[in-house]
Design an enzyme around this catalytic site. Structure first.
Site, PDB file in Angstrom:
ATOM      1  N   ASP A  51     -31.918  58.924  34.711  1.00 22.77           N
ATOM      2  CA  ASP A  51     -31.475  59.568  35.278  1.00 22.77           C
ATOM      3  C   ASP A  51     -31.181  61.008  34.650  1.00 22.77           C
ATOM      4  O   ASP A  51     -31.204  62.275  36.137  1.00 22.77           O
ATOM      5  CB  ASP A  51     -30.931  58.711  36.466  1.00 22.77           C
ATOM      6  CG  ASP A  51     -30.310  59.639  37.471  1.00 22.77           C
ATOM      7  OD1 ASP A  51     -30.900  59.314  38.555  1.00 22.77           O
ATOM      8  OD2 ASP A  51     -29.085  59.511  37.275  1.00 22.77           O
ATOM      9  N   GLU A 105     -37.585  56.015  35.425  1.00 25.24           N
ATOM     10  CA  GLU A 105     -36.514  57.066  34.855  1.00 25.24           C
ATOM     11  C   GLU A 105     -35.992  56.278  33.723  1.00 25.24           C
ATOM     12  O   GLU A 105     -35.645  57.835  32.496  1.00 25.24           O
ATOM     13  CB  GLU A 105     -35.307  56.374  35.391  1.00 25.24           C
ATOM     14  CG  GLU A 105     -35.125  57.303  37.062  1.00 25.24           C
ATOM     15  CD  GLU A 105     -33.418  56.831  37.561  1.00 25.24           C
ATOM     16  OE1 GLU A 105     -32.907  58.236  38.838  1.00 25.24           O
ATOM     17  OE2 GLU A 105     -33.501  55.653  37.794  1.00 25.24           O
TER      18      GLU A 105
END
Lengths: 247, 247
Positions: A65, A133
């Site tokens: 992320d 992610e």
């Protein structure tokens, strides 16, 4: 002994399939497969390493992320030199929105490789974005920032990041293109044709024709997306402009 | 003509001073000075480039914030293999807190180079952190991610990121050390001595003595910090342990 051999070879085969699919998704060869295995391991498996620490994608998701945010920030910074801090922040939020990441993960069919004790159908849509992610985090650990950047350019920025669309100025290039054809009395036609690409995922190929001549071609994982992409290419190729550009 | 020449040479001298100070702060030579100049330009100057786009640190601050977040995330991921996603998120927030970044920027005396039409005294403390983030953004554009990572390790992680302290387990090594001395009836003494370092900033040097012998030395931009750093070094050198470590 025979059954043990059977288990072993079936595992190797499965691992080989994983590595091959991974290579296609990544666009390069992974070095340390174990990191990617963690990126595809759900907490329900309760896997632990030798130190008793949980081995699932959640930590990699945190890392990915962050890396994704940095790469998108750098891209927007360079791409929109006139955009201020507030604009850049808003645009980045749109690119890395949960909805958008889920779409990315779903298009790459990442959930297929998920190691879990819960049936995948029972997961919410977020599983796709989470694994995406985690995959970015795994690439960072395995190959460093530059590979991550290349991967994100290939899989996120190039196919999905369209500044005009993000700004909400252009909702659909297809409708813009159709509008232009009607205004200028040009006969057009979107033609789906056989796609011979050997991708993991089924792709759709579309020709956009003006009268008898093909203007552009495009392929994507859905017919709708392929048409939109072909229309966008035609839009730029024919140098059409939106009203907001003219102003 | 003479006055023009005077203005020119005074600007060059000032620029030379800026580059030299920058080199010391960065630990390497900047390539494109203009990026760093933008990182130190406040919006009050109303500076614009040839395309009429504002040239101040705000866009670089956005970029630097992202890069900093990614580097700290990667550091924490590697440093704390047992920390889950929630733990890592919390620890990163502490490291990149406004308060912490302001402290960093203030210690490096970055505001000294700020180009502004508002007197620096009128700014809130956030100016230090903002310029620090902009500087990270400038490094990324000028030299890429790896230089950024090295800079952040040198200027943020090494001097400030102490996992135990962030976790709130250790508030002050100095008080832990004093406690240990009192418990073990050891006479100790923090001694400030002349610092001969030729840094941009005034530094304080401290010797920590047990009886007559020096255990550790440390230097920092305040007496308090130098003492804390010397105590921390002694803590690890003498292999003292906190109760939470023993548990």
């Amino acid at each position: 002994m025979a059954s043990l051999k059977k288990i072993f070879s079936s595992r190797t085969a499965k691992n080989g399939e994983f590595v091959n699919s991974l290579k296609k998704i990544l666009g390069f060869s992974p070095k340390d497969i174990s990191i990617y295995e963690t990126a595809f391991t759900h907490r329900s498996t309760n896997e632990k390493n030798n130190e008793g620490q949980p081995q699932n994608y959640e930590r990699l998701e945190f890392l990915g992320d962050s890396i994704l945010g940095a790469v998108i920030a750098a891209h927007l910074y360079k791409k929109v030199p006139g955009g201020n801090e507030g604009y850049l922040t808003k645009m980045r939020s749109k690119v890395v929105s949960r909805e958008h990441l889920n779409e990315l993960g779903r298009d790459l069919n990442l959930a297929k490789f998920l190691k879990t004790t819960i049936p995948t159908q029972q997961f919410s849509g977020n599983i796709h974005g989470n694994v995406f992610e985690a995959l970015v985090g795994a690439i960072y650990l395995d190959r460093g920032f530059n590979y991550c950047e290349k991967f994100i350019h290939k899989r996120v920025i190039k196919p999905y990041v369209d500044i005009k669309k993000l700004e909400g100025k252009v909702i659909s290039y297809k409708s813009l293109f159709i509008e232009w054809c009607q205004k200028n009395k040009k006969p057009f036609h979107f033609e789906v044709y056989e796609d011979t690409g050997k991708d993991e995922l089924k792709h759709f190929a579309v020709r956009l024709k003006l009268g008898d001549s093909t203007v552009t071609k495009a392929r994507a994982t859905s017919k709708k997306k392929a048409e939109e992409r072909a229309a966008k290419r035609a839009f730029y190729k024919l140098n059409l402009r939106t009203d907001s550009d003219k102003a």
